[in-house]
Motif scaffolding. Structure first.
Motif, PDB file in Angstrom:
ATOM      1  N   GLU A 203       1.478  -1.325  -0.622  1.00 25.27           N
ATOM      2  CA  GLU A 203      -0.078   0.004   0.424  1.00 25.27           C
ATOM      3  C   GLU A 203       0.818   0.955  -0.034  1.00 25.27           C
ATOM      4  OE1 GLU A 203      -3.026   0.362  -0.121  1.00 25.27           O
ATOM      5  OE2 GLU A 203      -3.092  -2.044  -0.580  1.00 25.27           O
ATOM      6  N   ARG A 204       1.929   1.088   0.770  1.00 26.15           N
ATOM      7  CA  ARG A 204       2.846   2.554   1.214  1.00 26.15           C
ATOM      8  C   ARG A 204       3.406   2.859  -0.854  1.00 26.15           C
ATOM      9  NH1 ARG A 204       5.931   0.355   6.403  1.00 26.15           N
ATOM     10  NH2 ARG A 204       4.702   1.628   7.803  1.00 26.15           N
ATOM     11  N   PHE A 205       3.928   1.308  -1.049  1.00 23.75           N
ATOM     12  CA  PHE A 205       4.381   2.018  -2.299  1.00 23.75           C
ATOM     13  C   PHE A 205       3.163   2.461  -3.597  1.00 23.75           C
ATOM     14  CE2 PHE A 205       6.580  -1.226  -6.059  1.00 23.75           C
ATOM     15  CZ  PHE A 205       7.537   0.245  -6.495  1.00 23.75           C
ATOM     16  N   VAL A 206       2.273   1.899  -3.372  1.00 24.04           N
ATOM     17  CA  VAL A 206       1.859   2.622  -4.809  1.00 24.04           C
ATOM     18  C   VAL A 206       0.846   3.752  -4.159  1.00 24.04           C
ATOM     19  CG1 VAL A 206      -1.138   1.968  -5.034  1.00 24.04           C
ATOM     20  CG2 VAL A 206       0.489  -0.041  -4.672  1.00 24.04           C
ATOM     21  N   THR A 207       1.099   4.159  -3.341  1.00 27.27           N
ATOM     22  CA  THR A 207       1.017   5.424  -2.393  1.00 27.27           C
ATOM     23  C   THR A 207       1.965   6.219  -2.827  1.00 27.27           C
ATOM     24  OG1 THR A 207      -0.843   5.273  -0.766  1.00 27.27           O
ATOM     25  CG2 THR A 207       0.357   7.725  -0.358  1.00 27.27           C
ATOM     26  N   HIS A 208       3.550   6.088  -2.690  1.00 28.83           N
ATOM     27  CA  HIS A 208       4.281   6.364  -3.670  1.00 28.83           C
ATOM     28  C   HIS A 208       4.166   6.893  -4.571  1.00 28.83           C
ATOM     29  CE1 HIS A 208       7.678   7.953  -3.719  1.00 28.83           C
ATOM     30  NE2 HIS A 208       8.468   7.379  -4.806  1.00 28.83           N
ATOM     31  N   LEU A 209       3.873   5.257  -5.702  1.00 26.20           N
ATOM     32  CA  LEU A 209       3.518   5.759  -7.229  1.00 26.20           C
ATOM     33  C   LEU A 209       2.786   6.935  -7.573  1.00 26.20           C
ATOM     34  CD1 LEU A 209       3.907   1.740  -8.009  1.00 26.20           C
ATOM     35  CD2 LEU A 209       5.890   3.350  -8.385  1.00 26.20           C
ATOM     36  N   ARG A 210       1.469   6.639  -7.050  1.00 25.66           N
ATOM     37  CA  ARG A 210       0.430   7.384  -7.249  1.00 25.66           C
ATOM     38  C   ARG A 210       0.903   8.989  -7.169  1.00 25.66           C
ATOM     39  NH1 ARG A 210      -4.790   5.534  -4.233  1.00 25.66           N
ATOM     40  NH2 ARG A 210      -5.347   7.837  -5.266  1.00 25.66           N
ATOM     41  N   PHE A 211       1.897   9.680  -6.404  1.00 24.38           N
ATOM     42  CA  PHE A 211       2.214  10.482  -6.237  1.00 24.38           C
ATOM     43  C   PHE A 211       3.463  11.021  -7.185  1.00 24.38           C
ATOM     44  CE2 PHE A 211      -0.630  11.017  -2.656  1.00 24.38           C
ATOM     45  CZ  PHE A 211      -0.799  11.287  -2.620  1.00 24.38           C
ATOM     46  N   PHE A 212       4.098  10.143  -7.018  1.00 21.85           N
ATOM     47  CA  PHE A 212       5.943  10.303  -8.446  1.00 21.85           C
ATOM     48  C   PHE A 212       4.666  10.551  -9.779  1.00 21.85           C
ATOM     49  CE2 PHE A 212       8.301   8.018 -12.009  1.00 21.85           C
ATOM     50  CZ  PHE A 212       9.559   8.213 -10.825  1.00 21.85           C
ATOM     51  N   ASN A 213       3.874   9.286 -10.214  1.00 22.69           N
ATOM     52  CA  ASN A 213       3.358  10.376 -10.932  1.00 22.69           C
ATOM     53  C   ASN A 213       2.872  11.094 -11.454  1.00 22.69           C
ATOM     54  OD1 ASN A 213       3.963   7.669 -12.255  1.00 22.69           O
ATOM     55  ND2 ASN A 213       1.635   6.368 -11.537  1.00 22.69           N
ATOM     56  N   GLN A 214       2.387  11.704 -10.762  1.00 20.23           N
ATOM     57  CA  GLN A 214       1.612  13.032 -10.623  1.00 20.23           C
ATOM     58  C   GLN A 214       2.536  13.852 -10.897  1.00 20.23           C
ATOM     59  OE1 GLN A 214      -0.642  14.913  -7.615  1.00 20.23           O
ATOM     60  NE2 GLN A 214      -1.872  12.591  -7.025  1.00 20.23           N
ATOM     61  N   ARG A 215       4.208  13.697  -9.820  1.00 21.53           N
ATOM     62  CA  ARG A 215       5.130  14.596 -10.052  1.00 21.53           C
ATOM     63  C   ARG A 215       5.635  14.230 -11.656  1.00 21.53           C
ATOM     64  NH1 ARG A 215       6.316  12.806  -5.817  1.00 21.53           N
ATOM     65  NH2 ARG A 215       8.039  11.378  -6.044  1.00 21.53           N
ATOM     66  N   LEU A 216       5.542  13.142 -11.948  1.00 24.13           N
ATOM     67  CA  LEU A 216       6.036  12.657 -13.438  1.00 24.13           C
ATOM     68  C   LEU A 216       5.391  13.971 -14.282  1.00 24.13           C
ATOM     69  CD1 LEU A 216       6.816  11.233 -16.159  1.00 24.13           C
ATOM     70  CD2 LEU A 216       5.422   9.252 -15.801  1.00 24.13           C
ATOM     71  N   PHE A 217       3.690  13.760 -14.591  1.00 21.40           N
ATOM     72  CA  PHE A 217       2.370  14.364 -15.499  1.00 21.40           C
ATOM     73  C   PHE A 217       3.658  16.665 -15.324  1.00 21.40           C
ATOM     74  CE2 PHE A 217       1.576  10.351 -16.410  1.00 21.40           C
ATOM     75  CZ  PHE A 217       0.022  10.799 -17.453  1.00 21.40           C
ATOM     76  N   HIS A 218       4.155  16.377 -14.708  1.00 19.41           N
ATOM     77  CA  HIS A 218       4.088  18.135 -14.181  1.00 19.41           C
ATOM     78  C   HIS A 218       5.277  18.221 -14.298  1.00 19.41           C
ATOM     79  CE1 HIS A 218       0.083  17.736 -12.266  1.00 19.41           C
ATOM     80  NE2 HIS A 218       0.027  19.376 -12.087  1.00 19.41           N
ATOM     81  N   ARG A 219       5.919  16.820 -14.556  1.00 13.04           N
ATOM     82  CA  ARG A 219       7.845  16.909 -14.760  1.00 13.04           C
ATOM     83  C   ARG A 219       8.507  18.194 -13.473  1.00 13.04           C
ATOM     84  NH1 ARG A 219      10.040  14.443 -18.885  1.00 13.04           N
ATOM     85  NH2 ARG A 219       7.985  14.096 -20.431  1.00 13.04           N
ATOM     86  N   GLU A 220       7.682  17.641 -12.572  1.00 14.33           N
ATOM     87  CA  GLU A 220       8.555  17.878 -11.321  1.00 14.33           C
ATOM     88  C   GLU A 220       9.365  16.556 -10.361  1.00 14.33           C
ATOM     89  OE1 GLU A 220       4.977  18.649  -8.675  1.00 14.33           O
ATOM     90  OE2 GLU A 220       4.700  20.864  -9.961  1.00 14.33           O
ATOM     91  N   GLN A 221       9.945  17.098  -9.955  1.00 15.68           N
ATOM     92  CA  GLN A 221      11.309  15.796  -9.003  1.00 15.68           C
ATOM     93  C   GLN A 221      10.679  16.535  -7.340  1.00 15.68           C
ATOM     94  OE1 GLN A 221      12.684  13.616 -10.456  1.00 15.68           O
ATOM     95  NE2 GLN A 221      13.662  14.018 -12.570  1.00 15.68           N
ATOM     96  N   ILE A 222      11.911  15.454  -6.484  1.00 16.45           N
ATOM     97  CA  ILE A 222      11.793  15.335  -5.030  1.00 16.45           C
ATOM     98  C   ILE A 222      12.415  16.869  -5.314  1.00 16.45           C
ATOM     99  CG2 ILE A 222      12.375  14.573  -3.342  1.00 16.45           C
ATOM    100  CD1 ILE A 222      11.052  12.179  -3.934  1.00 16.45           C
ATOM    101  N   GLN A 223      12.618  18.337  -4.182  1.00 17.71           N
ATOM    102  CA  GLN A 223      13.781  18.835  -4.428  1.00 17.71           C
ATOM    103  C   GLN A 223      14.870  18.919  -3.580  1.00 17.71           C
ATOM    104  OE1 GLN A 223      14.462  21.132  -6.938  1.00 17.71           O
ATOM    105  NE2 GLN A 223      12.683  19.779  -8.061  1.00 17.71           N
ATOM    106  N   SER A 224      15.925  18.354  -3.343  1.00 21.22           N
ATOM    107  CA  SER A 224      16.807  18.483  -1.963  1.00 21.22           C
ATOM    108  C   SER A 224      17.800  18.771  -2.710  1.00 21.22           C
ATOM    109  CB  SER A 224      16.180  17.348  -1.036  1.00 21.22           C
ATOM    110  OG  SER A 224      17.009  16.134  -2.541  1.00 21.22           O
ATOM    111  N   ASP A 225      18.726  18.569  -2.138  1.00 22.45           N
ATOM    112  CA  ASP A 225      20.855  19.191  -2.751  1.00 22.45           C
ATOM    113  C   ASP A 225      20.832  17.444  -3.255  1.00 22.45           C
ATOM    114  OD1 ASP A 225      20.520  21.985  -1.999  1.00 22.45           O
ATOM    115  OD2 ASP A 225      21.162  21.551   0.125  1.00 22.45           O
ATOM    116  N   GLY A 226      19.881  16.178  -3.045  1.00 20.26           N
ATOM    117  CA  GLY A 226      21.008  15.560  -4.091  1.00 20.26           C
ATOM    118  C   GLY A 226      21.551  14.815  -2.630  1.00 20.26           C
ATOM    119  N   ASP A 227      21.326  13.851  -2.355  1.00 23.54           N
ATOM    120  CA  ASP A 227      22.033  13.239  -0.732  1.00 23.54           C
ATOM    121  C   ASP A 227      22.490  11.663  -1.861  1.00 23.54           C
ATOM    122  OD1 ASP A 227      23.261  12.036   1.187  1.00 23.54           O
ATOM    123  OD2 ASP A 227      21.831  12.570   2.543  1.00 23.54           O
TER     124      ASP A 227
END
Length: 286
Positions: A203-227
């Protein structure tokens, strides 16, 4: 608030003292009323502004083409779904769902029921919305005597999903569902295993994928300095999950020309490890 136009006994167009036009819905709110009269505010059940001209035109076309009873059916379904899902929908679902119900019933009476190609994915990824869609079919049957096929519960479920993501189109919702299924298949084929769809990690994985796909469609990335350090640690600790992530990364690059950031790779790798690790350990004991 004064009446500008009456659509039917239950729907009218009104204007407030600031000259803002609103569509007002309520049982019998326009019965025996005329333009320029005051709106009986005690009967108001729904009020919303059609900000876009195309929605205003669509609304008037629907009212001219669709029996008023269908708006009442949609309203009952929406009330139920919002309560059952604990969600607040975009008000435009009153237009899109009413239109869908009308078209679905017309097709059904003409023996042209449409197959929902994503029915199984919808059942898996949007369980609560699908359950609400099944109840919606019960409401439609009680109101009209028509029993629509289960495929329609899937279509209605997507309306609920779509209405919770402001500004997202139905086609995009369906594409996101297909992408989620593709990613899960990559994971299953890579590890040669089925995933436990009843597990919390799934359930956690699918939830993450749903929001990941939203970012894909908006051409967005998780914003950080990249660890980079964490990236290397995850890569070393979960090599199989990381290798699977690379396949997903290649899928997005090939299909959408979209590069997954380091942070996205970290999240995906951790989720993939969680969703496959317990299954691998159980299989190793057999």
């Amino acid at each position: 608030m004064r009446i500008k136009k009456i659509y039917n006994n239950n729907v009218l167009l009104a204007e407030n003292d600031k000259h803002v036009e609103k569509v007002v819905m309520g049982r019998g709110i326009a019965f025996k009323k005329r333009a320029d009269e005051e709106v009986d505010t005690s009967k108001i059940e729904k009020t919303f502004i059609l900000e876009k001209n195309e929605w205003s035109r669509t609304f008037e076309q629907l009212l001219n083409e669709i029996p008023a009873g269908y708006f009442e059916i949609a309203d009952e379904i929406i009330r139920y779904a919002q309560s059952a899902l604990g969600a607040q929908f975009s008000k435009y679902i009153y237009l899109t769902l009413t239109d869908h119900i009308s078209f679905a019933l017309r097709r059904h009476r003409e023996h042209i029921d449409m197959r929902n190609a994503l029915i199984w994915e919808i059942k898996k990824f949007y369980k609560d919305e699908f359950a609400a869609g099944v109840t919606a079919l019960d409401i439609i049957k009680r109101r009209t005597g028509e029993q629509l096929p289960e495929d329609e519960a899937g279509f209605i479920a997507l309306h609920f999903v779509n209405a919770q993501i402001e500004g997202q189109r139905m086609q995009q919702t369906m594409e996101m569902t297909g992408i989620t299924n593709d990613i899960l298949n990559i994971v299953k084929y890579y590890f040669h295993t089925e995933l436990d769809e009843n597990s919390l990690n799934y359930e956690r994985f699918v939830t993450h994928l749903r929001f990941f796909n939203q970012r894909l469609f908006h051409r967005e990335q998780i914003q950080s300095d990249g660890d980079d350090f964490l990236h290397e640690q995850v890569k070393k600790k979960y090599p199989d999950a990381y290798s699977c992530t690379n396949r997903i990364k290649a899928y997005f690059k090939r299909s959408f020309d979209f590069d997954i950031s380091i942070d996205e790779q970290i999240y995906l790798t951790i989720h993939i490890h969680r969703v496959t690790d317990r299954r691998k350990r159980l299989e190793s004991k057999t």
